[in-house]
Design an enzyme around this catalytic site. Structure first.
Site, mmCIF file in Angstrom:
data_model
loop_
_atom_site.group_PDB
_atom_site.id
_atom_site.type_symbol
_atom_site.label_atom_id
_atom_site.label_comp_id
_atom_site.label_asym_id
_atom_site.label_seq_id
_atom_site.Cartn_x
_atom_site.Cartn_y
_atom_site.Cartn_z
ATOM 1 N N ASN A 35 0.852 -1.184 0.000
ATOM 2 C CA ASN A 35 0.000 0.000 0.000
ATOM 3 C C ASN A 35 0.889 1.235 0.000
ATOM 4 O O ASN A 35 1.913 1.291 0.686
ATOM 5 C CB ASN A 35 -0.896 0.026 1.238
ATOM 6 C CG ASN A 35 -1.771 1.277 1.293
ATOM 7 O OD1 ASN A 35 -2.764 1.389 0.585
ATOM 8 N ND2 ASN A 35 -1.385 2.219 2.134
ATOM 9 N N GLU A 48 -1.029 0.473 -5.362
ATOM 10 C CA GLU A 48 -0.899 1.766 -6.035
ATOM 11 C C GLU A 48 0.314 1.830 -6.952
ATOM 12 O O GLU A 48 0.299 2.545 -7.959
ATOM 13 C CB GLU A 48 -0.828 2.896 -4.998
ATOM 14 C CG GLU A 48 -2.124 3.178 -4.256
ATOM 15 C CD GLU A 48 -2.379 2.259 -3.079
ATOM 16 O OE1 GLU A 48 -3.447 2.394 -2.429
ATOM 17 O OE2 GLU A 48 -1.501 1.389 -2.791
ATOM 18 N N ASP A 50 -4.552 22.696 5.580
ATOM 19 C CA ASP A 50 -4.820 21.645 4.602
ATOM 20 C C ASP A 50 -5.420 22.241 3.335
ATOM 21 O O ASP A 50 -5.345 23.448 3.107
ATOM 22 C CB ASP A 50 -5.711 20.553 5.209
ATOM 23 C CG ASP A 50 -5.236 19.168 4.797
ATOM 24 O OD1 ASP A 50 -5.089 18.930 3.582
ATOM 25 O OD2 ASP A 50 -4.995 18.328 5.676
#
Length: 432
Positions: free
Chosen positions: A142, A202, A247
């Site tokens: 991952n 991924e 963010d």
């Protein structure tokens, strides 16, 4: 194969890279330069307290991402969607052939890195560009993005959401050996931001986008062989305050208790380049928002013919989306709305338009809303939905929000009444 470093050299040769030769402080100054530089890539040749260079704004536009991948802006979405459907595993090279293994530091000291403090309320110096690579005996590899706040010479507080990496940690009994990668090629960065199923690799998506090679570190975790920097690290059971941090929404995320990561060993290329990702900046938005577009596309395309998807920068490249479809039945738009929210569960507002509307043009999308929408018929409100922790207007404890889908498509039987007038196609230079 094209490395992160190769691309920086390429845009430098073409005069697209701005270079800062004077020393800059990693405390607020570096991030401010990136912010004021807008869409221009910037290389910092001297960062106070570090012997390493830093670079930011490397991928602030779709055009630069497309350039790296060897396509155009319109080619990114089909390339990403196709890579998700048909991944292919990268090959692995021995350590002696991997540029990232050119240097090894056995006693890490993160204070020597050009790690920025971005804004005055930041909890500390932050690495925002890093991906974490982890292995699980059953689910395999991952790779995912995680922001990291420096709390010591070899310790980081890592923001870990309750998704796949957290599942791997739980399955490992609470501690997990991982790799941290900084300065990855764009295919790896984009793939690591895509939300796919548990057990989907991924790196396979990244390799389908553009072939690359990996190298196995001493702890058994593989990383891109031509990355700039790679840590061997352990995610521990120790908890530490993490935040505040700016963010995607350009607002501060809250202070939380998060797991501590211990850095055990550092590998890096000769004269490494640290990727400084500006929180809330254009590059951050591209790298986080764009990878949500293929998952929306694939879900919408299951229920009707999807043409294009744009996660809009005005919607923080996270909360707003525009989807164009080739409408065949009157309920296609409503189906597309539902599917789009399935494709990106954090999305708050979505507009569905016909394929004569450019989803990348805010003016065209607003025109479609103005001329093709009746609120009592075409605006669909979904109260009490699970939203994004990044949305400051959502319930801070539960993330519950209200979502809105807007059908800005033309009625099938009356399309001629909604068509835009067109002028003769000429070359204006022949006249003016």
């Amino acid at each position: 194969m094209k490395s992160f470093r190769d691309f920086i050299s390429e845009i430098d040769r073409e005069g697209m890279l701005r270079k800062v030769k004077r020393p800059v402080s990693p405390g607020l100054e570096l991030a401010s330069v990136l912010s004021y530089s807008g869409k221009s890539p910037v290389l910092f040749e001297s960062v106070a307290g570090s012997q390493w260079r830093a670079v930011g704004n490397v991928f602030p536009t779709r055009e630069l991402v497309a350039r790296y991948l060897g396509t155009d802006k319109k080619g990114i979405l089909p390339a990403l969607a196709g890579a998700i459907k048909s991944p292919s595993l990268p090959g692995e090279v021995p350590a002696e052939s991997a540029p990232v293994m050119e240097n090894t530091v056995s006693e890490p000291d993160l204070s020597l890195f050009p790690i920025p403090i971005h804004t005055e309320k930041d909890g500390g110096p932050y690495i925002a560009s890093a991906i974490v690579v982890a292995n699980d005996p059953e689910h395999g590899r991952n790779s995912s993005f995680h922001r990291m706040m420096v709390i010591g010479r070899d310790r980081l507080a890592v923001r870990i959401l309750p998704r796949h990496l957290n599942e791997y940690i739980t399955r490992a009994g609470g501690t997990l050996d991982v790799a941290v990668v900084i300065g990855s090629p764009i295919n790896v960065l984009l793939a690591s931001a895509i939300s796919v199923g548990l057990g989907d690799d991924e790196f396979g998506i990244a390799n389908a986008l553009m072939p690359f090679s990996t190298v196995k570190l001493g702890n058994g975790v593989s990383v891109p062989a031509d990355a700039e920097i790679a840590f061997e690290a352990t995610i521990t059971e120790e908890m530490h305050d993490e935040g505040p941090f700016v963010d995607l929404t350009e607002t501060y995320d809250i202070l939380r208790k998060q797991r501590v990561m211990r850095v055990n060993r550092i590998h890096h290329r000769n004269n490494p380049i640290f990727h400084a990702l500006l929180p809330g900046g254009l590059e951050h938005k591209i790298l986080m928002g764009m990878p949500r577009e293929p998952t929306i596309f694939n879900e919408v395309d299951k229920v009707c013919e999807c043409k294009e998807v744009n996660i809009t920068p005005g919607g923080c490249s996270w909360l707003h989306g525009v989807v164009s479809i080739s409408k065949k039945s009157e309920d296609d738009a409503r189906k597309a709305i539902d599917a789009a929210f399935r494709g990106h569960k954090s999305m708050k507002h979505v507009v569905v338009v016909d394929d004569d509307i450019d989803v990348f043009s805010p003016q065209e999308v607003e025109w479609a809303i103005a001329t093709r929408v009746q609120a009592d018929r075409d605006v669909h409100i979904f109260p009490g939905q699970k939203g994004s922790s990044l949305d400051p207007s959502a319930d801070p404890s539960t993330c519950i929000t209200a979502k809105v889908g807007i059908d800005a498509t033309m009625p099938l039987g009356r399309r001629s009444e909604f068509a835009r007038a067109k002028y003769l196609d000429i070359r204006i230079g022949d006249y003016i």
